[in-house]
Enzyme design. Sequence first.
Site, PDB file in Angstrom:
ATOM      1  N   CYS A 113     -13.139  43.353  -9.552  1.00 48.86           N
ATOM      2  CA  CYS A 113     -14.596  43.251  -9.339  1.00 48.86           C
ATOM      3  C   CYS A 113     -15.184  44.511  -8.714  1.00 48.86           C
ATOM      4  O   CYS A 113     -16.409  44.657  -8.652  1.00 48.86           O
ATOM      5  CB  CYS A 113     -14.907  42.042  -8.476  1.00 48.86           C
ATOM      6  SG  CYS A 113     -14.242  40.520  -9.159  1.00 48.86           S
ATOM      7  N   HIS A 257     -21.609  42.995  -5.309  1.00 48.77           N
ATOM      8  CA  HIS A 257     -20.896  42.196  -6.311  1.00 48.77           C
ATOM      9  C   HIS A 257     -21.313  40.740  -6.118  1.00 48.77           C
ATOM     10  O   HIS A 257     -21.316  40.230  -4.997  1.00 48.77           O
ATOM     11  CB  HIS A 257     -19.387  42.365  -6.102  1.00 48.77           C
ATOM     12  CG  HIS A 257     -18.575  41.378  -6.865  1.00 48.77           C
ATOM     13  ND1 HIS A 257     -18.815  41.099  -8.188  1.00 48.77           N
ATOM     14  CD2 HIS A 257     -17.535  40.579  -6.483  1.00 48.77           C
ATOM     15  CE1 HIS A 257     -17.956  40.180  -8.603  1.00 48.77           C
ATOM     16  NE2 HIS A 257     -17.180  39.853  -7.582  1.00 48.77           N
ATOM     17  N   ASN A 287     -19.924  34.661 -11.183  1.00 49.54           N
ATOM     18  CA  ASN A 287     -19.197  35.893 -10.870  1.00 49.54           C
ATOM     19  C   ASN A 287     -18.723  36.515 -12.187  1.00 49.54           C
ATOM     20  O   ASN A 287     -17.816  35.991 -12.832  1.00 49.54           O
ATOM     21  CB  ASN A 287     -18.015  35.540  -9.958  1.00 49.54           C
ATOM     22  CG  ASN A 287     -17.192  36.754  -9.563  1.00 49.54           C
ATOM     23  OD1 ASN A 287     -17.259  37.799 -10.203  1.00 49.54           O
ATOM     24  ND2 ASN A 287     -16.397  36.606  -8.518  1.00 49.54           N
TER      25      ASN A 287
HETATM   26  N1  COA Z   1     -15.444  20.791  -6.546  1.00 45.69           N
HETATM   27  C1  COA Z   1     -15.205  19.871  -5.614  1.00 45.69           C
HETATM   28  N2  COA Z   1     -14.256  19.996  -4.654  1.00 45.69           N
HETATM   29  C2  COA Z   1     -13.545  21.144  -4.680  1.00 45.69           C
HETATM   30  C3  COA Z   1     -13.738  22.158  -5.636  1.00 45.69           C
HETATM   31  C4  COA Z   1     -14.734  21.931  -6.598  1.00 45.69           C
HETATM   32  N3  COA Z   1     -15.011  22.823  -7.554  1.00 45.69           N
HETATM   33  N4  COA Z   1     -12.878  23.167  -5.398  1.00 45.69           N
HETATM   34  C5  COA Z   1     -12.163  22.804  -4.319  1.00 45.69           C
HETATM   35  N5  COA Z   1     -12.555  21.576  -3.883  1.00 45.69           N
HETATM   36  C6  COA Z   1     -12.053  20.807  -2.771  1.00 45.69           C
HETATM   37  C7  COA Z   1     -10.636  21.178  -2.378  1.00 45.69           C
HETATM   38  O1  COA Z   1      -9.698  20.491  -3.163  1.00 45.69           O
HETATM   39  C8  COA Z   1     -10.605  20.760  -0.950  1.00 45.69           C
HETATM   40  O2  COA Z   1     -10.383  19.376  -0.909  1.00 45.69           O
HETATM   41  P1  COA Z   1      -9.471  18.739   0.237  1.00 45.69           P
HETATM   42  O3  COA Z   1     -10.150  19.082   1.536  1.00 45.69           O
HETATM   43  O4  COA Z   1      -9.505  17.281  -0.106  1.00 45.69           O
HETATM   44  O5  COA Z   1      -8.141  19.384   0.091  1.00 45.69           O
HETATM   45  C9  COA Z   1     -12.013  21.011  -0.441  1.00 45.69           C
HETATM   46  O6  COA Z   1     -12.841  21.096  -1.621  1.00 45.69           O
HETATM   47  C10 COA Z   1     -12.150  22.293   0.342  1.00 45.69           C
HETATM   48  O7  COA Z   1     -11.475  23.334  -0.382  1.00 45.69           O
HETATM   49  P2  COA Z   1     -11.552  24.828   0.058  1.00 45.69           P
HETATM   50  O8  COA Z   1     -10.776  25.651  -0.914  1.00 45.69           O
HETATM   51  O9  COA Z   1     -11.207  24.939   1.510  1.00 45.69           O
HETATM   52  O10 COA Z   1     -13.111  25.078  -0.113  1.00 45.69           O
HETATM   53  P3  COA Z   1     -13.976  26.252   0.427  1.00 45.69           P
HETATM   54  O11 COA Z   1     -15.008  25.744   1.308  1.00 45.69           O
HETATM   55  O12 COA Z   1     -13.135  27.398   0.908  1.00 45.69           O
HETATM   56  O13 COA Z   1     -14.701  26.738  -0.918  1.00 45.69           O
HETATM   57  C11 COA Z   1     -14.508  28.473  -2.539  1.00 45.69           C
HETATM   58  C12 COA Z   1     -13.910  27.196  -2.017  1.00 45.69           C
HETATM   59  C13 COA Z   1     -13.669  28.961  -3.701  1.00 45.69           C
HETATM   60  C14 COA Z   1     -15.917  28.195  -3.028  1.00 45.69           C
HETATM   61  C15 COA Z   1     -14.552  29.521  -1.395  1.00 45.69           C
HETATM   62  O14 COA Z   1     -13.290  29.601  -0.767  1.00 45.69           O
HETATM   63  C16 COA Z   1     -14.942  30.871  -1.859  1.00 45.69           C
HETATM   64  O15 COA Z   1     -16.060  31.086  -2.290  1.00 45.69           O
HETATM   65  N6  COA Z   1     -14.036  31.882  -1.776  1.00 45.69           N
HETATM   66  C17 COA Z   1     -14.299  33.186  -2.291  1.00 45.69           C
HETATM   67  C18 COA Z   1     -14.014  33.171  -3.762  1.00 45.69           C
HETATM   68  C19 COA Z   1     -14.513  34.387  -4.475  1.00 45.69           C
HETATM   69  O16 COA Z   1     -15.642  34.773  -4.309  1.00 45.69           O
HETATM   70  N7  COA Z   1     -13.657  34.969  -5.303  1.00 45.69           N
HETATM   71  C20 COA Z   1     -13.957  36.087  -6.086  1.00 45.69           C
HETATM   72  C21 COA Z   1     -14.012  37.317  -5.262  1.00 45.69           C
HETATM   73  S1  COA Z   1     -14.222  38.696  -6.272  1.00 45.69           S
END
Ligand code: COA
Length: 385
Positions: A113, A257, A287
């Site tokens: 990215c 980004h 993204n």
């Molecule tokens: N819909 C519903 N629930 C979801 C889900 C979705 N799409 N994806 C994950 N969950 C659930 C998980 O299973 C977890 O459930 P649990 O508590 O029962 O185990 C819960 O939501 C929390 O998961 P978690 O991974 O801790 O969520 P989060 O608050 O960290 O959000 C992201 C997840 C991916 C949105 C977040 O971590 C993020 O934005 N990270 C950066 C990613 C990014 O930008 N990547 C590209 C960079 S270039």
Amino acid sequence: MKYAHIVGWGSFRPDKILTNNDLARMVDTSDEWIYSRTGIRERRIASEKETTATLAFEAAARALKRADLHPSQVELIIVATSTPEYIFPSTACRVQDYLGATKAGAFDLSAACSGFVYGLSMASQAIQTESVRNAIVIGAETMSRVLDWDDRGTCILFGDGAGAVVLKGSSVPGGVLASTLRSDGSGGDLLSLPAVYHNPVPVLGPEYLHNGHKKNTVEMNGRQVFRFATQVIATSIEETIAKAGLKIDEIDLIVPHQANTRIIETAAKRLKIPQERFFMNVDAVGNTSAASIPIALCDAVHDGRLRPDDNVVFVGFGGGLTWAASVIKWNVTPPEISLPRREWKRARYIVARGRSKLKKWRRRIIDRFSVSPTPEARMRDADKK
Ligand code: COA
């Protein structure tokens, strides 16, 4: 020493829209969960006929039109992408062929990215040292082809698209003022996409999207990537504006980004600047990896967020881990182009495709009728020389 100015910009998004509600029918998720965690409402998905190279070509053609530059004048094409159709030929070579950019060098750049900012930095240095007079830098992705559509942690985040800028050398001070490129390979496992030949799948085609492959798809540790991103956005912006001799208050717009609105909120707090100073369009595109900054730039220009003499920052972060920032003085007003000329310009790409086909035929004919010389004949020729 020349200055590398952005004189053209263009973007292209596939027509097909995939909303959060559509995703909720595919995996266990909801519009509310996705929007509140990421700020994304919808993303674009490439059609079966579209590839990273065709999206890149459309964006580049629009950028060239705005720059009023003929493809035959282009000297360098850099495509930042993580989703090339081939390891080689590069996507950049395919774009070179589609454009008919007969005097351009072309290569792909892999920095996930951050790739667009890396490419911008490379191209601006080539212009500043007068190795080339102009360059097209493109970010293009078909992320939909490399996602696991059963993994709700990743498939909700990404989209397809392309954006491009044309850089041109000028003795007028301005353009790309400073850049910072950084990497940390120890975090490579936090966000990764295995190469196809590690885990062969028969054909990477449209069916790849639907047939439930779980290999060769994006893997991510969301929480750790989130933490990494919020840290490096602030530090790389501070470092780069200091190199350009500017202060944060002198920055008019930051085009980050487009990964997640919560990442940007946190970065704005760290920098102690209002969030409105960041341009965001992640809600409409998701993204798009290397394509996200040039697509956002085009939307920012379209929305009237950029005025002549503004100081603009591009900041990227992602797999590698990589991160990068550039400061740009936005000070070249593009010429107005009349409609008939625009129509004519589109026709030149049909001519380019025709010329490319003719070249292929010529090679085939030469191959068919040429007789390879015997080793003795080759020796005789060498002796004569
Ligand atoms: N819909 C519903 N629930 C979801 C889900 C979705 N799409 N994806 C994950 N969950 C659930 C998980 O299973 C977890 O459930 P649990 O508590 O029962 O185990 C819960 O939501 C929390 O998961 P978690 O991974 O801790 O969520 P989060 O608050 O960290 O959000 C992201 C997840 C991916 C949105 C977040 O971590 C993020 O934005 N990270 C950066 C990613 C990014 O930008 N990547 C590209 C960079 S270039």
